[in-house]
Design an enzyme around this catalytic site. Structure first.
Site, PDB file in Angstrom:
ATOM      1  N   THR A  43       0.102 -36.216 -54.451  1.00 28.40           N
ATOM      2  CA  THR A  43       0.687 -35.709 -53.975  1.00 28.40           C
ATOM      3  C   THR A  43       1.065 -36.247 -52.567  1.00 28.40           C
ATOM      4  O   THR A  43       1.022 -36.969 -52.220  1.00 28.40           O
ATOM      5  CB  THR A  43       0.648 -33.924 -54.247  1.00 28.40           C
ATOM      6  OG1 THR A  43       1.998 -33.013 -53.983  1.00 28.40           O
ATOM      7  CG2 THR A  43      -0.666 -33.769 -53.749  1.00 28.40           C
ATOM      8  N   LYS A  47       2.090 -40.012 -51.991  1.00 28.30           N
ATOM      9  CA  LYS A  47       2.856 -41.023 -52.789  1.00 28.30           C
ATOM     10  C   LYS A  47       3.993 -42.391 -52.545  1.00 28.30           C
ATOM     11  O   LYS A  47       4.076 -43.444 -53.233  1.00 28.30           O
ATOM     12  CB  LYS A  47       4.682 -39.920 -53.052  1.00 28.30           C
ATOM     13  CG  LYS A  47       4.269 -38.350 -54.136  1.00 28.30           C
ATOM     14  CD  LYS A  47       5.382 -37.995 -54.923  1.00 28.30           C
ATOM     15  CE  LYS A  47       4.393 -36.503 -54.707  1.00 28.30           C
ATOM     16  NZ  LYS A  47       6.097 -35.763 -55.261  1.00 28.30           N
ATOM     17  N   GLY A 130      11.158 -36.068 -48.785  1.00 28.16           N
ATOM     18  CA  GLY A 130      11.003 -36.928 -49.973  1.00 28.16           C
ATOM     19  C   GLY A 130      11.541 -36.662 -51.118  1.00 28.16           C
ATOM     20  O   GLY A 130      11.880 -36.981 -51.878  1.00 28.16           O
ATOM     21  N   ALA A 131      11.236 -35.030 -51.182  1.00 23.21           N
ATOM     22  CA  ALA A 131      12.052 -35.242 -52.647  1.00 23.21           C
ATOM     23  C   ALA A 131      13.496 -34.594 -52.944  1.00 23.21           C
ATOM     24  O   ALA A 131      14.203 -35.283 -53.748  1.00 23.21           O
ATOM     25  CB  ALA A 131      11.545 -33.441 -52.954  1.00 23.21           C
ATOM     26  N   THR A 153      18.279 -32.463 -39.759  1.00 21.79           N
ATOM     27  CA  THR A 153      18.299 -33.853 -39.462  1.00 21.79           C
ATOM     28  C   THR A 153      18.837 -34.862 -39.862  1.00 21.79           C
ATOM     29  O   THR A 153      18.974 -35.249 -40.756  1.00 21.79           O
ATOM     30  CB  THR A 153      16.456 -34.656 -39.178  1.00 21.79           C
ATOM     31  OG1 THR A 153      15.217 -33.505 -38.921  1.00 21.79           O
ATOM     32  CG2 THR A 153      16.648 -36.007 -38.490  1.00 21.79           C
ATOM     33  N   TYR A 219       8.864 -22.519 -56.284  1.00 26.42           N
ATOM     34  CA  TYR A 219       8.489 -22.355 -57.163  1.00 26.42           C
ATOM     35  C   TYR A 219       7.953 -20.769 -56.916  1.00 26.42           C
ATOM     36  O   TYR A 219       6.960 -19.549 -57.809  1.00 26.42           O
ATOM     37  CB  TYR A 219       7.337 -22.433 -57.917  1.00 26.42           C
ATOM     38  CG  TYR A 219       6.842 -23.832 -57.703  1.00 26.42           C
ATOM     39  CD1 TYR A 219       6.524 -25.246 -57.668  1.00 26.42           C
ATOM     40  CD2 TYR A 219       5.267 -23.053 -57.868  1.00 26.42           C
ATOM     41  CE1 TYR A 219       5.620 -25.343 -57.174  1.00 26.42           C
ATOM     42  CE2 TYR A 219       4.184 -23.304 -57.387  1.00 26.42           C
ATOM     43  CZ  TYR A 219       4.238 -24.762 -57.108  1.00 26.42           C
ATOM     44  OH  TYR A 219       3.105 -25.388 -56.948  1.00 26.42           O
ATOM     45  N   GLY A 240      11.412 -23.979 -59.238  1.00 27.16           N
ATOM     46  CA  GLY A 240      11.281 -25.065 -59.582  1.00 27.16           C
ATOM     47  C   GLY A 240       9.590 -24.850 -60.609  1.00 27.16           C
ATOM     48  O   GLY A 240       9.172 -25.998 -60.002  1.00 27.16           O
TER      49      GLY A 240
HETATM   50  P1  ATR Z   1       9.158 -32.933 -49.463  1.00 27.27           P
HETATM   51  O1  ATR Z   1       8.424 -34.267 -50.006  1.00 27.27           O
HETATM   52  O2  ATR Z   1       8.865 -31.330 -49.946  1.00 27.27           O
HETATM   53  O3  ATR Z   1      10.557 -33.515 -49.365  1.00 27.27           O
HETATM   54  P2  ATR Z   1       9.681 -34.023 -46.518  1.00 27.27           P
HETATM   55  O4  ATR Z   1       9.998 -34.993 -46.518  1.00 27.27           O
HETATM   56  O5  ATR Z   1       8.474 -32.879 -45.513  1.00 27.27           O
HETATM   57  O6  ATR Z   1       8.865 -32.488 -47.832  1.00 27.27           O
HETATM   58  O7  ATR Z   1      10.681 -33.035 -46.102  1.00 27.27           O
HETATM   59  C1  ATR Z   1      11.380 -31.383 -46.349  1.00 27.27           C
HETATM   60  C2  ATR Z   1      12.395 -31.135 -45.721  1.00 27.27           C
HETATM   61  O8  ATR Z   1      12.798 -29.702 -45.673  1.00 27.27           O
HETATM   62  C3  ATR Z   1      13.977 -32.049 -45.230  1.00 27.27           C
HETATM   63  O9  ATR Z   1      14.828 -32.508 -46.288  1.00 27.27           O
HETATM   64  C4  ATR Z   1      13.216 -31.518 -43.429  1.00 27.27           C
HETATM   65  O10 ATR Z   1      14.184 -31.488 -43.003  1.00 27.27           O
HETATM   66  P3  ATR Z   1      13.985 -32.133 -41.770  1.00 27.27           P
HETATM   67  O11 ATR Z   1      14.551 -33.586 -42.568  1.00 27.27           O
HETATM   68  O12 ATR Z   1      15.463 -32.140 -40.745  1.00 27.27           O
HETATM   69  O13 ATR Z   1      13.123 -32.115 -41.286  1.00 27.27           O
HETATM   70  C5  ATR Z   1      13.589 -29.641 -44.507  1.00 27.27           C
HETATM   71  N1  ATR Z   1      13.236 -28.752 -43.476  1.00 27.27           N
HETATM   72  C6  ATR Z   1      11.443 -28.168 -43.214  1.00 27.27           C
HETATM   73  N2  ATR Z   1      11.909 -27.192 -42.533  1.00 27.27           N
HETATM   74  C7  ATR Z   1      13.047 -26.740 -42.029  1.00 27.27           C
HETATM   75  C8  ATR Z   1      13.658 -26.042 -41.156  1.00 27.27           C
HETATM   76  N3  ATR Z   1      13.507 -25.155 -40.409  1.00 27.27           N
HETATM   77  N4  ATR Z   1      15.382 -25.490 -41.148  1.00 27.27           N
HETATM   78  C9  ATR Z   1      15.506 -26.759 -42.079  1.00 27.27           C
HETATM   79  N5  ATR Z   1      15.095 -27.676 -43.046  1.00 27.27           N
HETATM   80  C10 ATR Z   1      13.743 -27.929 -42.583  1.00 27.27           C
END
Ligand code: ATR
Length: 275
Positions: A43, A47, A130-131, A153, A219, A240
């Site tokens: 995880t 990955k 990532g997801a 972002t 989930y 999820g």
């Molecule tokens: P995962 O593997 O679960 O996808 P990740 O790669 O860290 O984890 O991605 C987290 C996602 O949640 C990203 O799209 C992140 O946005 P950023 O690319 O801008 O970081 C989003 N995310 C996390 N916290 C957030 C927040 N407070 N507001 C909006 N988006 C958020």
């Protein structure tokens, strides 16, 4: 979920969790192979790193650039590669093969739980981590009609949109909110994990009235603020848990070569996650 499935299949295996520092990932995978492990799951953040560690990258992992399932294999007496579980003599040359069962689990959950089939579908995807990236690539691979990508972002959603346009030009890919309706809103951000979190989209730019279904990859909690709001608008909803179940069942099938007992694994998962 895995131990319930393993038991039902009559296998003398155990599924265990290990906390591994990313710097030790290679040693951990080598160690598991040396100890005769059948396979393992990975995880976050392993990955992506595992892509460069496993000896063979299966097509499922290559497409998405991420490995969540590893199967160990060894050469049999005829020199053919076979899953380690089938080999008595573990001193033969062995290797780790990396698979991805997350992507298929996303589309299976969308199909079975909110009735959304990717071909031709209009999808608003929230999150480009990532997801989110795996979901976007899989949806486009399966022939999604239109993808709208939104991410906090903007650089990441721009880059993902460029990648999809290049690899899957048949899918209309846009960055930003749709003006018309969508078949499904898919939340792949971590917003909602905390009950105090804001909704993962900008309500001044999009209304859930325009969505047929809402799928939240989160989930726990079982019903995020997003799913509550979607339910109030009459959208079909799912969290999820199904995705988690399907990726795990597919991994068990890769390791065992047998059909995973899905309903039993679902019950075990629900019991462990929700009590
Ligand atoms: P995962 O593997 O679960 O996808 P990740 O790669 O860290 O984890 O991605 C987290 C996602 O949640 C990203 O799209 C992140 O946005 P950023 O690319 O801008 O970081 C989003 N995310 C996390 N916290 C957030 C927040 N407070 N507001 C909006 N988006 C958020």
């Amino acid at each position: 979920m895995q131990n319930a499935g393993i038991l039902a299949l009559g296998l003398n295996w155990r599924y265990l969790a290990f906390d591994v520092d990313p710097a030790d990932l290679r040693a951990a995978i080598e160690g598991a192979k040396a100890m005769g492990f059948v396979g393992l799951n990975l995880t976050v953040p392993h990955k992506l790193l595992a892509m460069d560690i496993v000896e063979v990258v299966d097509e499922t992992a290559r497409r998405f650039g991420a490995v969540n399932t590893v199967r160990f294999e060894a050469r049999d007496e005829q020199g053919r590669w076979r899953p380690l579980r089938e080999i008595e003599e573990t001193r033969n040359e062995s290797r780790a093969v990396g698979f991805n069962t997350d992507a298929e689990a996303i589309t299976r959950a969308l199909r079975e739980e909110v009735g959304v089939n990717p071909p031709g579908a209009k999808i608003l995807l929230l999150g480009a981590g990532g997801a989110g990236r795996t979901a976007a690539l899989k949806l486009a691979l399966d022939g999604a009609g239109e993808l709208f990508l939104v991410n906090r972002t903007a650089d990441k959603s721009d880059e993902l949109a460029r990648e999809i346009r290049k690899r899957y030009p048949k899918t209309k890919t846009a960055v930003g909110y749709p003006t018309g309706t969508v078949d499904v809103v898919l939340n792949a951000t971590s917003l909602g994990l905390d009950v105090a979190d804001a909704l993962p989209f900008d309500e001044s730019q999009f209304s859930l009235r325009k969505a047929g279904a809402v799928f939240d990859m989160i989930y726990r909690p079982a019903e995020t603020a997003l799913l509550k709001a979607a339910k109030a608008e009459g959208c079909r909803i799912a969290n999820g848990l199904g995705m988690l179940l399907y990726q795990g069942a597919a991994a068990l099938e890769i390791w065992s070569g047998k059909t995973a007992p899905l309903n039993l694994m679902r019950r075990a998962l629900e019991q462990n996650v929700y009590g």
